[in-house]
Write an enzyme that holds these catalytic residues in place. Structure first.
Site, short mmCIF file in Angstrom:
data_model
loop_
_atom_site.label_atom_id
_atom_site.label_comp_id
_atom_site.label_asym_id
_atom_site.label_seq_id
_atom_site.Cartn_x
_atom_site.Cartn_y
_atom_site.Cartn_z
N ARG A 115 -3.97 4.80 0.93
CA ARG A 115 -4.74 3.96 1.85
C ARG A 115 -5.48 4.90 2.81
O ARG A 115 -4.95 5.93 3.24
CB ARG A 115 -3.81 2.99 2.56
CG ARG A 115 -3.08 2.11 1.53
CD ARG A 115 -2.13 1.15 2.18
NE ARG A 115 -2.83 0.21 3.00
CZ ARG A 115 -2.29 -0.42 4.05
NH1 ARG A 115 -1.03 -0.15 4.37
NH2 ARG A 115 -2.97 -1.28 4.75
N SER A 116 -6.69 4.53 3.14
CA SER A 116 -7.59 5.49 3.78
C SER A 116 -7.07 6.00 5.12
O SER A 116 -7.19 7.18 5.43
CB SER A 116 -8.98 4.88 3.93
OG SER A 116 -8.91 3.72 4.74
N SER A 117 -6.47 5.12 5.91
CA SER A 117 -5.97 5.57 7.21
C SER A 117 -4.85 6.59 7.05
O SER A 117 -4.76 7.58 7.78
CB SER A 117 -5.48 4.39 8.03
OG SER A 117 -6.54 3.52 8.30
N ARG A 120 -6.12 10.03 6.13
CA ARG A 120 -6.67 10.84 7.23
C ARG A 120 -5.59 11.58 8.01
O ARG A 120 -5.88 12.56 8.70
CB ARG A 120 -7.46 9.95 8.18
CG ARG A 120 -8.72 9.40 7.51
CD ARG A 120 -9.48 8.48 8.41
NE ARG A 120 -10.55 7.83 7.66
CZ ARG A 120 -11.66 7.36 8.21
NH1 ARG A 120 -11.83 7.46 9.52
NH2 ARG A 120 -12.57 6.79 7.48
N THR A 141 6.38 5.26 -9.25
CA THR A 141 6.88 6.41 -8.49
C THR A 141 5.76 7.04 -7.67
O THR A 141 4.65 7.22 -8.15
CB THR A 141 7.48 7.45 -9.45
OG1 THR A 141 8.54 6.84 -10.19
CG2 THR A 141 8.02 8.64 -8.69
N GLU A 143 4.53 10.35 -5.46
CA GLU A 143 4.74 11.76 -5.11
C GLU A 143 4.16 11.89 -3.72
O GLU A 143 2.95 11.96 -3.54
CB GLU A 143 4.03 12.68 -6.09
CG GLU A 143 4.42 12.46 -7.55
CD GLU A 143 3.49 11.50 -8.27
OE1 GLU A 143 2.31 11.44 -7.92
OE2 GLU A 143 3.95 10.79 -9.17
N GLN A 162 -2.18 1.11 -2.65
CA GLN A 162 -2.85 -0.08 -3.17
C GLN A 162 -2.92 0.04 -4.69
O GLN A 162 -3.16 1.12 -5.24
CB GLN A 162 -4.23 -0.24 -2.57
CG GLN A 162 -5.10 0.99 -2.59
CD GLN A 162 -6.39 0.78 -1.83
OE1 GLN A 162 -6.95 -0.31 -1.80
NE2 GLN A 162 -6.88 1.83 -1.19
#
Lengths: 192, 99
Positions: A115-117, A120, A141, A143, A162
């Site tokens: 997920r993008s947040s 970052r 799974t 990593e 996602q």
């Protein structure tokens, strides 16, 4: 090949071309839904595997028994409610709470993405192996690696990834149609 | 194989990395030299005979998709890829059961 929208994901769940157990809820019409416009969030389960650093083992990638070596290298760890502190540069393995199945004949494959947040902050939830092939059944799974500069806390139930669902063009061998009339998604369900 | 094309392949079963999976070890039938490999499979696709404990293996079977059978040999699609051989492997047909 195309990516399924949230409504198409729900339709695939309804028709048993895709199974996610427990089924993500609420639907995209509700606030705080796990559905995005073209993906659905999956959650981190409470058990992690933490690679040990005190062993002098080597993975021989020519061999077909990597799973056995992995079992020696990874120590299981149950996260409490306060979670697990992932230090910079460390790798742990996790899994989804949800069990995902892509039955043969459903003509669907999927992949997980972060997920993008989270990205970052320097959090990787997979690398090089995001694909879930048609026919797969099980939990997924992770990593998980902290590439950021500061520790981060992983907690059970965190919406960590996602799931992006895609259609598969063409027949997959073996095509379920070659196996009598029960090779429909519902027929496959009866077999599991 | 059953009506949906699934069969159950003989294997040895050990615990997986997570509780939701099992490590199954089985023999592939390749160029006269049988090779023992393992994969991590969802526990719902494995039937073990006995209790699975760390450090031990028990006999069992896991579900595969049977692609074709030719005399004593069969090609099966594994539920997950093996790092050495990929998804499709050859096995001895007498190690397959319909259920």
């Amino acid at each position: 090949m195309g990516v399924l929208s949230n409504l198409a994901i729900i339709a695939a769940l309804d028709s048993d071309r895709l199974r996610i157990d427990p089924r993500p809820a609420p639907g995209p019409e509700a606030p705080f839904s796990p559905y995005n416009s073209s993906s659905v969030d999956l959650r981190l389960a409470g058990d992690l595997l933490v690679p040990r650093r005190d062993l002098s083992l080597t993975f021989d990638l020519r061999q077909g028994n990597v799973a056995e070596t992995l079992a020696l290298v990874c120590a299981p760890l149950a996260m409490g409610a306060s979670g697990y502190l992932l230090e910079p540069g460390r790798l742990v393995l996790g899994r989804t709470i949800e069990k995902v199945a892509l039955p043969h004949g459903g003509a669907l494959a999927a992949r997980i993405e972060g997920r993008s947040s989270f990205a970052r902050t320097g959090l990787l939830i997979h690398f090089t192996a995001p694909t879930i092939h048609a026919g797969f059944e099980g939990t997924i799974t992770f990593e998980i690696m902290n590439l950021g500069p500061i520790p981060m806390t992983l907690t059970p139930g965190l919406r960590l990834c996602q799931l992006i669902v895609e259609t598969v063009d063409g027949a997959v061998m073996p095509a379920p149609s070659q196996f009598h009339q029960q090779g429909t998604p519902s027929g496959l369900r009866a077999a599991t | 194989m059953d009506a949906n094309g699934y069969g159950w392949l003989e294997c040895e079963v050990a615990p997986g990395l997570f509780d939701t999976e099992r490590n199954v070890r089985f023999v592939v039938d390749r160029d006269e030299s049988n090779d023992e490999i393992d994969i991590l499979v969802d526990s719902g696709l494995v039937r073990e005979r006995g209790q699975v404990k760390r450090g031990e293996r028990v006999p069992g079977r896991f579900r595969v998709c049977v692609v074709k059978q030719d005399g004593p040999h069969a090609v099966v699609l594994l539920p997950v890829q093996n790092v050495k051989y990929g998804s499709y492997v050859s096995v001895l047909a007498n190690r397959l059961a319909p259920n």
